[in-house]
Design an enzyme around this catalytic site. Structure first.
Site: not given
Ligand SMILES: *Cc1c(COP(=O)(O)O)cnc(C)c1O
Length: 491
Positions: A111
């Site tokens: 993120k």
């Molecule tokens: C948010 C997240 C995901 C999922 O990603 P999306 O974009 O919501 O599909 C997978 N792994 C981790 C560690 C995340 O923080």
């Protein structure tokens, strides 16, 4: 370049307006009506830095930002202050599998890739649109977005951020990261519900005109830091392009060779960014959509039916514990040939009956998406296998993609190189990781962190060291019904 709501053709916005608003007023998602092409020969990409690749991608999508504005945002976001390696997103290759490590930012999950730049993009967007309101970011988090968004927005002038997370539905390290967040403008609130409850309530508040008026009187306007915001999505395209360039540079592929990409998926944001990279002309053959036991997407891609009427599981890959994948709406919109009326109809069915089925013609658009899922015991075996055979520690989310990748290879015998999106540092989920390695004998996750360090010989990231003695600053836990009230209380 115009963005339009997935639900109405006339609901359009420029890039900066879409970033500022977050979601369209009709509840649809702002979506590019045509996908720009990369316009740079692939072999040239191989000589570029992360920042240069990001510039090419963002410039193609955020057309009402000037080059100087974009460069400034990129320089601030992808600096050595925010990432612990000059490569920004290094690749760890094991045979034909290339783990794209997206966790070298401040909060050790992928993120950070988009949330380190979003506050800068939003600040520019506000200036461009002569907005005289402060921006109020409402965020629902399954564990990682909340911290990454607060790290990005903490003490950014003229912004306030409120994060809602499912109490009991995130890992202890994730929770500690959030509740120790500093910054006068940050608020963290636990809810007695799951991520879907939080996301649905936040989306409802965004489209509540009465509430918008109330906060406007107090000098605020809403925006979003979730992947429904195109300011989240577009920066994520850059690392797939950069990864391809890195593989050329290291001689693993030749410019033009096809690759596959596997993504551990929850809200469908990260894999949608890979889809956009493909549409831009990056030679991607298959997209591998990997889910955990909350396997609503596996069922959708295998049967054409999306059905959220199912149990919600809290699993050892909590950031993927999602049953209502928001960004799928964008893919459905593209698959219908950008037909907003049809998309609105399907989303209406979803809202009223909890399910919809797409016809074969629309599903044809997904023929190069492979979907499968992994359960919790698969995840633990995968982490152990990776450590035992390759001395490489992966986190539970990455393990989901790893397992589904192996299944894909077994099923198809496809020898195309695969990029696996490695979405979090194992240090964010030490309990599951040490559980997999058979060393889970304490209730304190911070002790497990030390054990993991001894095992992996990889030093603890700053993000973990920082929370060890940090004071708790946020403690409220509320019901879903009280979320709106809590927003007004924060103003
Ligand atoms: C948010 C997240 C995901 C999922 O990603 P999306 O974009 O919501 O599909 C997978 N792994 C981790 C560690 C995340 O923080």
């Amino acid at each position: 370049m115009i963005y339009q709501s997935t639900r109405h053709n006339h609901e359009t916005a420029t890039a900066s307006q879409a970033i500022l608003r977050g979601i369209a007023p009709d509840g649809g998602l702002y979506t590019p009506t045509s996908i720009p092409s990369l316009n740079v020969p692939l072999h040239e990409l191989a000589t570029m830095s992360y920042q240069e690749v990001a510039f090419i991608v963002l410039r193609a999508f955020l057309t009402d930002f000037t080059d100087d504005e974009l460069k400034e945002c990129i320089t601030q976001a992808y600096s050595q202050h925010n990432f612990d390696t000059p490569d920004i997103t290094p690749i760890h290759s094991i045979g034909n599998k290339h783990y794209l490590e997206l966790f070298h930012g401040q909060t050790i999950a992928f993120k950070d890739m988009a949330l380190s730049i979003l506050p800068y993009l939003m600040t520019v967007a506000a200036r461009k649109n002569n907005s005289n309101k402060k921006i109020l970011i409402l965020t629902a988090t399954s564990g990682d977005t909340g911290k990454a968004a607060m790290a990005g927005f903490a003490d950014v002038p003229n912004t306030k951020i409120i994060v809602f997370y499912p109490k009991g539905g995130v890992s202890p390290i994730q929770e500690k990261q959030m509740v120790t967040q500093t910054g006068e403008n940050t608020h963290v609130i636990g809810i007695t519900g799951n991520f879907d409850d939080a996301q649905s309530a936040v989306k409802r508040m965004f489209t509540d005109t009465q509430l918008a008026e109330t906060i406007s009187e107090k000098g605020y306007q809403f925006s979003s830091a979730n992947s429904i915001n195109i300011g989240r999505l577009t920066p994520q395209i850059a690392y797939y392009v950069y990864a391809y360039a890195q593989l050329i540079k290291s001689g693993k592929i030749q410019a033009g060779d096809p690759i596959n990409i596997a993504v551990p998926t929850g809200n469908f944001g990260n894999i949608l960014a890979a889809y956009y990279a493909k549409e831009m002309g990056l030679p991607i053959s298959t997209l591998i959509c990997a889910s955990n036991k909350n396997n609503v997407l596996t069922e959708f891609f295998q049967t054409r039916r999306y059905d959220k009427n199912r149990p919600f599981y809290v699993t050892n890959s909590p950031s993927m514990d999602i049953v209502l994948s928001s960004n799928l709406e964008r893919l459905v919109f593209h698959a219908t040939g950008n037909d907003a009326e049809k998309t609105a109809e399907l989303m209406n069915e979803l809202a009223h009956h909890g399910c919809y089925t797409i016809d074969e013609q629309i599903a044809h658009h997904f023929s190069n998406i492979f979907a499968d899922y992994a359960d919790e015991s698969d995840i633990l075996s995968s982490i152990k296998h990776s450590f035992d055979t390759h001395h490489y520690v992966i986190d539970p989310h990455t393990a989901v993609a790893d397992i589904v990748t192996d299944r894909y290879i077994q099923k198809t015998q496809d020898a195309t190189p695969i990029i696996i999106a490695s979405t979090a540092s194992p240090y964010k989920f030490p309990r599951s990781v040490m559980d997999a390695l058979g060393e889970n004998d304490t209730t304190d996750d911070l002790i497990l962190v030390d054990k993991l360090e001894a095992y992996s010989h990889i030093s603890q990231p700053q993000a973990v060291l920082a929370i060890k003695d940090a004071p708790i600053r946020h403690q409220s836990v509320i019901s879903v019904e009280d979320m709106e009230k809590s927003v007004l209380n924060c103003l």
